[in-house]
Write an enzyme that holds these catalytic residues in place. Structure first.
Site, mmCIF file in Angstrom:
data_model
loop_
_atom_site.group_PDB
_atom_site.id
_atom_site.type_symbol
_atom_site.label_atom_id
_atom_site.label_comp_id
_atom_site.label_asym_id
_atom_site.label_seq_id
_atom_site.Cartn_x
_atom_site.Cartn_y
_atom_site.Cartn_z
ATOM 1 N N TYR A 1 44.135 -27.040 34.612
ATOM 2 C CA TYR A 1 42.939 -26.757 35.415
ATOM 3 C C TYR A 1 43.114 -27.232 36.861
ATOM 4 O O TYR A 1 42.705 -26.559 37.805
ATOM 5 C CB TYR A 1 41.711 -27.420 34.776
ATOM 6 N N GLU B 1 40.268 -42.513 34.602
ATOM 7 C CA GLU B 1 41.492 -41.820 35.011
ATOM 8 C C GLU B 1 41.347 -40.311 34.846
ATOM 9 O O GLU B 1 41.739 -39.547 35.722
ATOM 10 C CB GLU B 1 42.686 -42.327 34.196
ATOM 11 N N VAL C 1 36.466 -31.455 30.035
ATOM 12 C CA VAL C 1 35.737 -30.708 29.012
ATOM 13 C C VAL C 1 36.320 -29.300 29.012
ATOM 14 O O VAL C 1 36.507 -28.693 30.076
ATOM 15 C CB VAL C 1 34.220 -30.668 29.300
ATOM 16 N N GLY D 1 28.860 -27.092 30.994
ATOM 17 C CA GLY D 1 27.464 -26.742 31.219
ATOM 18 C C GLY D 1 26.554 -27.059 30.045
ATOM 19 O O GLY D 1 25.369 -26.738 30.080
ATOM 20 N N GLY E 1 26.295 -30.265 28.798
ATOM 21 C CA GLY E 1 25.982 -31.693 28.803
ATOM 22 C C GLY E 1 27.060 -32.576 28.218
ATOM 23 O O GLY E 1 26.861 -33.781 28.069
ATOM 24 N N ILE E 2 28.222 -32.008 27.902
ATOM 25 C CA ILE E 2 29.299 -32.785 27.280
ATOM 26 C C ILE E 2 29.891 -33.782 28.273
ATOM 27 O O ILE E 2 30.098 -34.951 27.939
ATOM 28 C CB ILE E 2 30.377 -31.849 26.705
ATOM 29 N N GLY E 3 30.138 -33.340 29.495
ATOM 30 C CA GLY E 3 30.668 -34.247 30.518
ATOM 31 C C GLY E 3 29.706 -35.387 30.800
ATOM 32 O O GLY E 3 30.107 -36.544 30.915
ATOM 33 N N TYR F 1 29.079 -35.006 39.951
ATOM 34 C CA TYR F 1 29.104 -36.463 40.153
ATOM 35 C C TYR F 1 27.977 -36.907 41.086
ATOM 36 O O TYR F 1 27.327 -37.922 40.843
ATOM 37 C CB TYR F 1 30.456 -36.909 40.715
#
Length: 159
Positions: free
Chosen positions: A26, A83, A87, A93, A95-97, A131
């Site tokens: 990515y 570090e 996802v 999108g 909410g996992i992060g 963030y």
């Protein structure tokens, strides 16, 4: 809709390597990745080594937060350095992060850390916006330096 966040174990070394490789892809940095499942297994076996959280969506691994502890001389207490946060693209999108970061914040608080820090590539606008939405602040007055390869070896060999 089922999300589970759990600590990674030494048995997750191959999974962690796969997720880190997906992150490297990515970030267009896969050519720089040389770590292996054995490297992660060894790192997780070391009590001073890194920790990681694995996100599972509907029972399948889909995300990672890999971290280690550092120390703030100005605060006089340790901090947590994130570090890698990743996802799987098709599940972003949901909410996992945010759940990974919240779980990591709980780790930081439980360990008495004064702060959490991480770096983000300057072109990664979606992550930067994410963030900032959490209240994170860019440390624009700081520049990260890195010493690797031959320059690291030459410095180490100086008398």
């Amino acid at each position: 809709m089922s999300l589970r966040i759990r600590p990674a174990t030494q048995d997750d070394a191959a999974l962690v390597a796969d997720l880190v490789r997906a992150l490297a892809r990515y970030e267009k940095l896969e050519h720089e990745m040389s770590s292996t499942p054995a490297d992660f297994g060894k790192a997780f076996a070391d009590p001073r080594g890194p920790g990681a959280l694995i996100a599972e969506w509907e029972g399948a691994p889909c995300g990672l937060a890999l971290y280690f502890f550092n120390f703030s001389t100005f605060r006089g207490v340790k901090g947590l350095y994130l570090e890698d946060l990743f996802v799987e693209e098709e599940l972003r999108g949901r909410g996992i992060g945010k759940a990974l970061l919240a779980a990591l914040a709980r780790v930081a608080r439980a360990e008495g850390c004064a702060r959490m820090e991480w770096a983000v590539l300057d072109w990664n606008a979606p992550s930067i916006a994410f963030y900032k939405s959490l209240g994170a602040v860019a440390m624009v007055e700081w520049t990260v330096y890195r010493l690797t390869g031959d320059p690291l070896t030459r410095l180490a060999e100086r008398a």
